[in-house]
Motif scaffolding. Structure first.
Motif, PDB file in Angstrom:
ATOM      1  N   LEU A 175      50.489  41.870  45.768  1.00  0.00           N
ATOM      2  CA  LEU A 175      49.450  42.837  46.148  1.00  0.00           C
ATOM      3  C   LEU A 175      50.001  43.925  47.059  1.00  0.00           C
ATOM      4  CD1 LEU A 175      46.545  43.822  46.048  1.00  0.00           C
ATOM      5  CD2 LEU A 175      45.966  42.186  47.846  1.00  0.00           C
ATOM      6  N   ALA A 176      50.828  43.526  48.034  1.00  0.00           N
ATOM      7  CA  ALA A 176      51.419  44.517  48.948  1.00  0.00           C
ATOM      8  C   ALA A 176      52.282  45.509  48.172  1.00  0.00           C
ATOM      9  CB  ALA A 176      52.245  43.815  50.025  1.00  0.00           C
ATOM     10  N   ALA A 177      53.049  45.009  47.208  1.00  0.00           N
ATOM     11  CA  ALA A 177      53.902  45.880  46.394  1.00  0.00           C
ATOM     12  C   ALA A 177      53.056  46.810  45.532  1.00  0.00           C
ATOM     13  CB  ALA A 177      54.821  45.033  45.516  1.00  0.00           C
ATOM     14  N   GLN A 178      51.988  46.255  44.948  1.00  0.00           N
ATOM     15  CA  GLN A 178      51.089  47.071  44.120  1.00  0.00           C
ATOM     16  C   GLN A 178      50.466  48.198  44.955  1.00  0.00           C
ATOM     17  OE1 GLN A 178      47.226  45.381  42.731  1.00  0.00           O
ATOM     18  NE2 GLN A 178      47.998  45.733  40.663  1.00  0.00           N
ATOM     19  N   ASN A 179      50.023  47.866  46.170  1.00  0.00           N
ATOM     20  CA  ASN A 179      49.430  48.869  47.068  1.00  0.00           C
ATOM     21  C   ASN A 179      50.400  50.017  47.356  1.00  0.00           C
ATOM     22  OD1 ASN A 179      47.088  47.421  47.292  1.00  0.00           O
ATOM     23  ND2 ASN A 179      47.591  46.490  49.269  1.00  0.00           N
ATOM     24  N   LEU A 180      51.698  49.690  47.381  1.00  0.00           N
ATOM     25  CA  LEU A 180      52.711  50.688  47.753  1.00  0.00           C
ATOM     26  C   LEU A 180      53.441  51.248  46.527  1.00  0.00           C
ATOM     27  CD1 LEU A 180      53.937  48.681  50.835  1.00  0.00           C
ATOM     28  CD2 LEU A 180      52.800  50.896  50.947  1.00  0.00           C
ATOM     29  N   GLY A 181      52.962  50.844  45.340  1.00  0.00           N
ATOM     30  CA  GLY A 181      53.516  51.396  44.105  1.00  0.00           C
ATOM     31  C   GLY A 181      54.953  50.982  43.815  1.00  0.00           C
ATOM     32  N   LYS A 234      57.769  47.680  42.464  1.00  0.00           N
ATOM     33  CA  LYS A 234      57.884  46.531  41.557  1.00  0.00           C
ATOM     34  C   LYS A 234      58.096  45.235  42.352  1.00  0.00           C
ATOM     35  CE  LYS A 234      58.769  45.222  37.180  1.00  0.00           C
ATOM     36  NZ  LYS A 234      57.574  44.930  36.413  1.00  0.00           N
ATOM     37  N   ALA A 235      57.372  44.175  41.967  1.00  0.00           N
ATOM     38  CA  ALA A 235      57.556  42.874  42.620  1.00  0.00           C
ATOM     39  C   ALA A 235      57.923  41.816  41.591  1.00  0.00           C
ATOM     40  CB  ALA A 235      56.285  42.460  43.344  1.00  0.00           C
ATOM     41  N   TYR A 236      59.088  41.186  41.783  1.00  0.00           N
ATOM     42  CA  TYR A 236      59.535  40.088  40.928  1.00  0.00           C
ATOM     43  C   TYR A 236      59.235  38.776  41.654  1.00  0.00           C
ATOM     44  CZ  TYR A 236      62.189  43.939  38.858  1.00  0.00           C
ATOM     45  OH  TYR A 236      62.546  45.136  38.295  1.00  0.00           O
ATOM     46  N   ILE A 237      58.442  37.935  41.025  1.00  0.00           N
ATOM     47  CA  ILE A 237      58.003  36.709  41.690  1.00  0.00           C
ATOM     48  C   ILE A 237      58.552  35.491  40.949  1.00  0.00           C
ATOM     49  CG2 ILE A 237      56.037  35.432  42.607  1.00  0.00           C
ATOM     50  CD1 ILE A 237      56.086  38.283  43.698  1.00  0.00           C
ATOM     51  N   VAL A 238      59.462  34.770  41.592  1.00  0.00           N
ATOM     52  CA  VAL A 238      60.010  33.543  41.006  1.00  0.00           C
ATOM     53  C   VAL A 238      59.069  32.385  41.353  1.00  0.00           C
ATOM     54  CG1 VAL A 238      61.954  31.925  41.006  1.00  0.00           C
ATOM     55  CG2 VAL A 238      62.377  34.404  41.196  1.00  0.00           C
ATOM     56  N   MET A 239      58.530  31.748  40.307  1.00  0.00           N
ATOM     57  CA  MET A 239      57.577  30.651  40.521  1.00  0.00           C
ATOM     58  C   MET A 239      58.022  29.410  39.744  1.00  0.00           C
ATOM     59  SD  MET A 239      53.815  32.527  40.338  1.00  0.00           S
ATOM     60  CE  MET A 239      52.896  31.364  41.367  1.00  0.00           C
ATOM     61  N   PRO A 240      57.894  28.222  40.358  1.00  0.00           N
ATOM     62  CA  PRO A 240      58.219  27.002  39.617  1.00  0.00           C
ATOM     63  C   PRO A 240      57.286  26.857  38.417  1.00  0.00           C
ATOM     64  CG  PRO A 240      57.202  26.476  41.732  1.00  0.00           C
ATOM     65  CD  PRO A 240      57.435  27.941  41.729  1.00  0.00           C
ATOM     66  N   GLN A 279      48.152  27.130  37.420  1.00  0.00           N
ATOM     67  CA  GLN A 279      47.836  28.292  36.582  1.00  0.00           C
ATOM     68  C   GLN A 279      47.009  29.317  37.349  1.00  0.00           C
ATOM     69  OE1 GLN A 279      49.314  28.651  33.533  1.00  0.00           O
ATOM     70  NE2 GLN A 279      48.527  30.734  33.722  1.00  0.00           N
ATOM     71  N   VAL A 280      46.098  28.819  38.191  1.00  0.00           N
ATOM     72  CA  VAL A 280      45.227  29.713  38.967  1.00  0.00           C
ATOM     73  C   VAL A 280      46.067  30.640  39.860  1.00  0.00           C
ATOM     74  CG1 VAL A 280      44.817  27.901  40.701  1.00  0.00           C
ATOM     75  CG2 VAL A 280      43.249  29.810  40.565  1.00  0.00           C
ATOM     76  N   LYS A 281      47.193  30.116  40.374  1.00  0.00           N
ATOM     77  CA  LYS A 281      48.063  30.932  41.240  1.00  0.00           C
ATOM     78  C   LYS A 281      48.871  31.937  40.419  1.00  0.00           C
ATOM     79  CE  LYS A 281      48.059  27.920  45.181  1.00  0.00           C
ATOM     80  NZ  LYS A 281      48.737  27.060  46.123  1.00  0.00           N
ATOM     81  N   LYS A 282      49.323  31.499  39.247  1.00  0.00           N
ATOM     82  CA  LYS A 282      50.041  32.430  38.361  1.00  0.00           C
ATOM     83  C   LYS A 282      49.110  33.569  37.936  1.00  0.00           C
ATOM     84  CE  LYS A 282      53.209  28.955  36.455  1.00  0.00           C
ATOM     85  NZ  LYS A 282      53.528  28.120  35.297  1.00  0.00           N
ATOM     86  N   ASN A 283      47.873  33.210  37.608  1.00  0.00           N
ATOM     87  CA  ASN A 283      46.893  34.228  37.205  1.00  0.00           C
ATOM     88  C   ASN A 283      46.670  35.249  38.309  1.00  0.00           C
ATOM     89  OD1 ASN A 283      46.634  32.759  34.863  1.00  0.00           O
ATOM     90  ND2 ASN A 283      44.636  31.872  35.369  1.00  0.00           N
ATOM     91  N   ALA A 284      46.572  34.749  39.554  1.00  0.00           N
ATOM     92  CA  ALA A 284      46.345  35.645  40.694  1.00  0.00           C
ATOM     93  C   ALA A 284      47.519  36.606  40.866  1.00  0.00           C
ATOM     94  CB  ALA A 284      46.136  34.829  41.970  1.00  0.00           C
ATOM     95  N   VAL A 285      48.741  36.082  40.754  1.00  0.00           N
ATOM     96  CA  VAL A 285      49.936  36.928  40.894  1.00  0.00           C
ATOM     97  C   VAL A 285      49.931  38.033  39.831  1.00  0.00           C
ATOM     98  CG1 VAL A 285      52.458  36.956  40.645  1.00  0.00           C
ATOM     99  CG2 VAL A 285      51.368  35.190  42.044  1.00  0.00           C
ATOM    100  N   ARG A 286      49.573  37.659  38.602  1.00  0.00           N
ATOM    101  CA  ARG A 286      49.531  38.654  37.517  1.00  0.00           C
ATOM    102  C   ARG A 286      48.444  39.696  37.774  1.00  0.00           C
ATOM    103  NH1 ARG A 286      50.722  34.099  33.955  1.00  0.00           N
ATOM    104  NH2 ARG A 286      52.942  34.250  33.460  1.00  0.00           N
ATOM    105  N   THR A 287      47.302  39.249  38.291  1.00  0.00           N
ATOM    106  CA  THR A 287      46.208  40.174  38.613  1.00  0.00           C
ATOM    107  C   THR A 287      46.681  41.226  39.613  1.00  0.00           C
ATOM    108  OG1 THR A 287      44.628  38.374  38.319  1.00  0.00           O
ATOM    109  CG2 THR A 287      43.810  40.309  39.457  1.00  0.00           C
ATOM    110  N   GLY A 317      49.619  42.345  39.834  1.00  0.00           N
ATOM    111  CA  GLY A 317      50.714  43.158  39.290  1.00  0.00           C
ATOM    112  C   GLY A 317      52.108  42.588  39.474  1.00  0.00           C
ATOM    113  N   GLY A 318      52.218  41.341  39.922  1.00  0.00           N
ATOM    114  CA  GLY A 318      53.540  40.727  40.094  1.00  0.00           C
ATOM    115  C   GLY A 318      54.147  40.343  38.751  1.00  0.00           C
ATOM    116  N   ASP A 319      55.457  40.474  38.640  1.00  0.00           N
ATOM    117  CA  ASP A 319      56.187  40.122  37.419  1.00  0.00           C
ATOM    118  C   ASP A 319      56.752  38.706  37.606  1.00  0.00           C
ATOM    119  OD1 ASP A 319      57.779  39.994  35.214  1.00  0.00           O
ATOM    120  OD2 ASP A 319      58.750  41.945  35.501  1.00  0.00           O
ATOM    121  N   ILE A 320      56.157  37.716  36.922  1.00  0.00           N
ATOM    122  CA  ILE A 320      56.537  36.308  37.152  1.00  0.00           C
ATOM    123  C   ILE A 320      57.765  35.902  36.345  1.00  0.00           C
ATOM    124  CG2 ILE A 320      55.802  33.892  36.905  1.00  0.00           C
ATOM    125  CD1 ILE A 320      52.941  34.794  37.390  1.00  0.00           C
ATOM    126  N   ILE A 321      58.722  35.282  37.033  1.00  0.00           N
ATOM    127  CA  ILE A 321      59.875  34.678  36.370  1.00  0.00           C
ATOM    128  C   ILE A 321      59.801  33.183  36.687  1.00  0.00           C
ATOM    129  CG2 ILE A 321      62.407  34.576  36.218  1.00  0.00           C
ATOM    130  CD1 ILE A 321      60.764  37.624  37.709  1.00  0.00           C
TER     131      ILE A 321
END
Length: 311
Positions: free
Chosen positions: A84-90, A92-98, A103-111, A113-117
């Motif tokens: 969200l902080a990255a989205q606010n500032l325009g 790119k955010a790469y988010i490494v997630m186990p 799923q609820v947390k992955k969905n939130a990250v995507r909402t 604008g985070g790019d999940i790896i």
């Protein structure tokens, strides 16, 4: 570390965060035998205090660094905060997630604008994947709790609490990775008269308590606590601050955490996650120590799966 640095931090992040409310409850004051002031970071943007540290860490980067984006590894609140902080500032955010992150947390990250790896659910895999992205993309790595800019950002919750309640005797914060407790301790040390900072921790993952006792960073053999935000370890940036400015750490049992969480839901009508309930559990366990005192509590967040409540 001086007051000016934290004032600058607060000014810098103010446009991007909420100054969250401080709530009280007569019923809980009676139950605890003291005056409780809850700093409600469950009402923060993305639902947790981590928005403060993530925003400050990104704003502290140069223009050139921002262009290349940021990377972090997190399965929870910091993943959402960075996105969200990255989205606010325009940027790119790469988010490494186990891969086993909810799923609820992955969905939130995507909402946000985070790019999940995705990676295997080991710390080693998380770190290796984040390092790979850092090398490939030139992205700046942000640590959820063990980075000065993150700690300074986190300190602003206690600064705001002290602006509203000058006469606090104690401020309690939960401790997992140590970023919130260190920030709270710095703010309390620099902005209060005689207020003491106390950490609160689940007995099942009491590495911070043992670290204060031994004087070096200890780790946990298990992560079996309902307070999922507190399963991480202290780091070399936040531990020295905690060692210097935290009075002590109080440990609580799982049933005490659940009881405190239920009390806040029922009496205050607000949603908090289990980690947030740990400081209230500590006060209720040690009533004599806090009797008739003014006690601030940082409610760290409210990101909870409401289909899996413990009560």
């Amino acid at each position: 570390m001086n007051k000016q640095t934290l004032i600058k931090t607060h000014t810098r992040i103010k446009p991007f965060i909420h100054n969250t409310p401080v709530l009280t409850s007569e019923l809980l004051n009676e139950a605890a035998g003291c005056n409780l002031y809850f700093k409600c970071e469950n009402f923060q943007k993305m639902g947790a205090f981590k928005m403060r540290g993530a925003t400050n860490a990104i704003l502290s980067l140069s223009e050139e660094e921002r262009q290349r984006g940021v990377v972090t590894h997190s399965s929870g609140n910091f993943a959402q905060a960075v996105s969200l902080a990255a989205q606010n500032l325009g940027i790119k955010a790469y988010i490494v997630m186990p891969e086993n992150a909810p799923q609820v947390k992955k969905n939130a990250v995507r909402t946000y604008g985070g790019d999940i790896i995705e990676c295997e659910s080991t710390l080693k895999a998380r770190e290796e994947t984040a390092n790979k992205i850092k090398a490939e993309k030139g992205a700046s790595f942000l640590h959820p709790s063990n980075q000065d800019e993150v700690i300074y950002g986190n300190s602003t919750a206690a600064i705001e609490l002290l602006e509203e309640q000058l006469n606090l005797d104690f401020i309690l914060a939960p401790v997992g990775g140590g970023g919130l407790l260190a920030g709270t301790a710095l703010a309390t040390h620099l902005f209060s008269n005689n207020c003491k900072t106390i950490g609160a921790e689940p007995m099942a993952v009491d590495d911070a308590y043992r670290s204060l006792v031994s004087g070096q960073i200890e780790t946990n053999k298990t992560t079996l606590t309902i307070a999922d935000g507190l399963r991480t370890n202290l780091g070399n940036r936040n531990f020295p601050i905690i060692k210097q400015h935290v009075e002590k750490i109080i440990r609580v049992e799982e049933n005490e955490i659940i009881n405190a969480m239920q009390l806040i839901w029922e009496r205050m009508k607000i949603i908090i996650e289990p980690s947030s309930a740990v400081p209230l559990a500590a006060v209720l366990k040690h009533k004599e120590e806090f009797k008739n005192k003014n006690v601030g509590i940082i409610l760290s967040g409210g990101n909870v799966d409401v289909t899996k409540l413990p009560f």
